[in-house]
Design an enzyme around this catalytic site. Structure first.
Site, short mmCIF file in Angstrom:
data_model
loop_
_atom_site.label_atom_id
_atom_site.label_comp_id
_atom_site.label_asym_id
_atom_site.label_seq_id
_atom_site.Cartn_x
_atom_site.Cartn_y
_atom_site.Cartn_z
N PHE A 13 14.25 -4.77 10.83
CA PHE A 13 14.14 -3.43 11.42
C PHE A 13 12.91 -2.69 10.91
O PHE A 13 12.42 -1.78 11.53
CB PHE A 13 15.41 -2.62 11.13
N CYS A 14 12.46 -3.07 9.72
CA CYS A 14 11.29 -2.41 9.15
C CYS A 14 10.58 -3.40 8.26
O CYS A 14 11.20 -3.90 7.33
CB CYS A 14 11.71 -1.18 8.34
N PRO A 15 9.34 -3.75 8.48
CA PRO A 15 8.40 -3.09 9.40
C PRO A 15 8.57 -3.44 10.87
O PRO A 15 7.89 -2.84 11.70
CB PRO A 15 7.04 -3.58 8.89
N GLY A 16 9.39 -4.37 11.26
CA GLY A 16 9.61 -4.64 12.67
C GLY A 16 8.65 -5.68 13.23
O GLY A 16 7.58 -5.92 12.67
N SER B 293 10.52 -3.92 4.37
CA SER B 293 9.70 -2.78 3.95
C SER B 293 9.11 -3.02 2.55
O SER B 293 9.82 -3.48 1.67
CB SER B 293 10.55 -1.52 3.88
#
Lengths: 76, 377
Positions: A13-16, B293
């Site tokens: 979902f992140c960074p996607g 992330s």
């Protein structure tokens, strides 16, 4: 012609997926082919939108067993 | 058993402290030794840089002595690794010392590379170092009117930072009474205003409410410093009076110099957090090539998994759990409110409305970090 680099952005979902693809495109050379794997439903449309706008080339775009396989050639 | 931790940032420090506690008996009986090699004797709380950029923290508040954060049984040296000989289970440091290991933990982090975009160093302010955060704050204090443009390089650490910056700018100029004289224009690399869909859906009406202009599919191509114009790879451009950039990042040079991973990112198993092809090499935090992330939060949760697995390998001969992709990001939504995004590989975030208590939790966490990095929280 160089080998296809796989960018495995499934289940992220992140960074996607598109952000992952952009990262790998920046690390690649002109003429390289990358194959993005994505489980994000939107990738089938989002990725070609960016690829076409920036001027790279979509080689193929298909969904297999719930995973988008999108092949892109870096053109510039 | 010799455990070598390379890197003294959030991930490396939590791994080392967590292991020192889990393996205290083994360390006392000299069956296990933990060594940490770092490039610095200081430890920086990097999320604090955004507060420095808005005059809410001073740089001295961001640092602690690295040695003071480590369990006393950890053998700590300021002597960065220059050569990795993974086939021989040893590294060579800047001072020329050789360290052999049985288990290696790679937590070298990432670095900013604004020089990769023509004109960005000369033309843009940023806040990813102490000096640039202070300089940005001085520029924010000086500006009286005009266009403040925000651009985002790829990849970048802390994907929430661009959104937090916008909320911060809006509140800062509002507090100065000049918000109506400042146009804030946000540029983002993909086709929505944040890479996390749920954050983008939530932030868009907030941006509209604050009068933030935004342009998506904007990857910074070059900055024309003389004419104060930033141009995208997609062929568009924006005139600015003050340009603020989230700079692009790469992995550390030592990773690239040792051919350990393209772009300085080490190929890593997303569940085991081991380097591909090397079962005794663990990788975490910004150092990995994972589609996760690049944040202290990810490094923290990964560090707990790595430490638990190394300890269990020593105690029972096998790792006990996988990393599930967990990340928890605070999102400051101005100077007195915040929310958060928590997600993993399988579950997207479920954003809650911003609140003052969440902001105060974040402000508290800015202090609690020093407990967290010691592995106590």
């Amino acid at each position: 012609m160089s080998d296809t680099k796989i960018v495995d952005a499934r289940d992220t979902f992140c960074p996607g997926p598109l952000m992952e693809l952009i990262t790998h495109m920046k690390q690649s050379s002109v003429g390289d082919t990358l194959e993005l794997l994505s489980t994000d439903e939107g990738s089938g449309a989002d990725v070609p939108e960016w690829v076409n706008k920036v001027g790279h080339e979509i080689l193929s775009n298909e969904k297999i067993d719930g995973v988008w396989h999108i092949k892109i050639r870096k053109a510039k | 058993m010799r455990i070598l931790v390379v890197g003294g940032g959030t991930g490396g420090t939590i791994v080392a402290n967590n292991l020192a506690r889990r393996l205290s008996a083994e360390i006392r009986s000299r069956r296990v030794r933990i060594t940490m090699l770092s490039a610095s004797d200081k430890h920086m709380y990097q999320p604090g840089l955004l507060y420095v950029a808005f005059g809410q923290m001073t740089p001295d508040q961001l640092y602690r002595d690295q040695a003071s954060l480590l369990e006393g049984t950890i053998d700590f040296h300021v002597d960065p690794v220059e050569k990795f000989h993974l086939d021989q289970n040893k590294v060579v440091t800047k001072s020329g010392k050789v360290y052999e290991y049985d288990i290696l933990v790679m937590a070298t982090g990432s670095r900013i590379v604004p020089e990769q975009i023509p004109g960005l160093v000369e033309g843009a302010e940023t806040f990813y170092t102490e000096a640039t955060a202070v300089k940005l704050f001085k520029r924010l204090r000086e500006i009286q009117e005009g266009t403040v443009a925000v651009v985002v390089g790829v990849p970048h650490k802390c994907p929430i930072a661009p959104v937090e910056l916008i909320f911060g700018l809006h509140d800062y100029f509002k507090a100065r009474g000049i918000r109506d004289k400042i146009k804030i224009k946000y540029h983002y690399p993909i086709g929505r205003i944040h890479t996390i869909k749920e954050v983008a859906i939530w932030a868009k009406p907030e941006f509209d409410r604050m009068g933030i202009e935004y342009e998506t599919l904007f990857n910074v191509g070059e900055v024309d410093v003389e004419n104060k114009v930033v141009r995208s790879e997609e062929g568009t451009e924006t005139q600015y009076d003050l340009l603020i950039a989230i700079p692009p990042h790469r992995g550390m040079e030592v990773v690239e110099q040792n051919n350990l991973g393209e772009g300085g990112w080490i190929p890593t198993d997303r569940f085991k957090l081991t380097m591909n092809g090397h079962d005794n090499v663990f990788v975490l935090g910004d150092t990995t090539n994972l589609p996760v992330s690049k944040t202290g939060s990810a490094a923290h949760f990964q560090a707990e998994v790595v430490a638990e697995n190394i300890a269990s390998m020593i105690k029972i001969g096998t790792p006990v759990r996988d990393y599930d992709g967990k990340v928890y990001c605070f999102i400051e939504t101005g100077h007195d409110s915040a929310t958060y995004a928590m997600f993993n590989y399988q579950n997207p975030p479920d954003l809650k409305p911003p609140s003052k208590p969440m902001h105060w939790f974040k402000m508290s966490y800015n202090q609690m970090y020093w407990t967290s990095v010691r592995g106590l929280l």
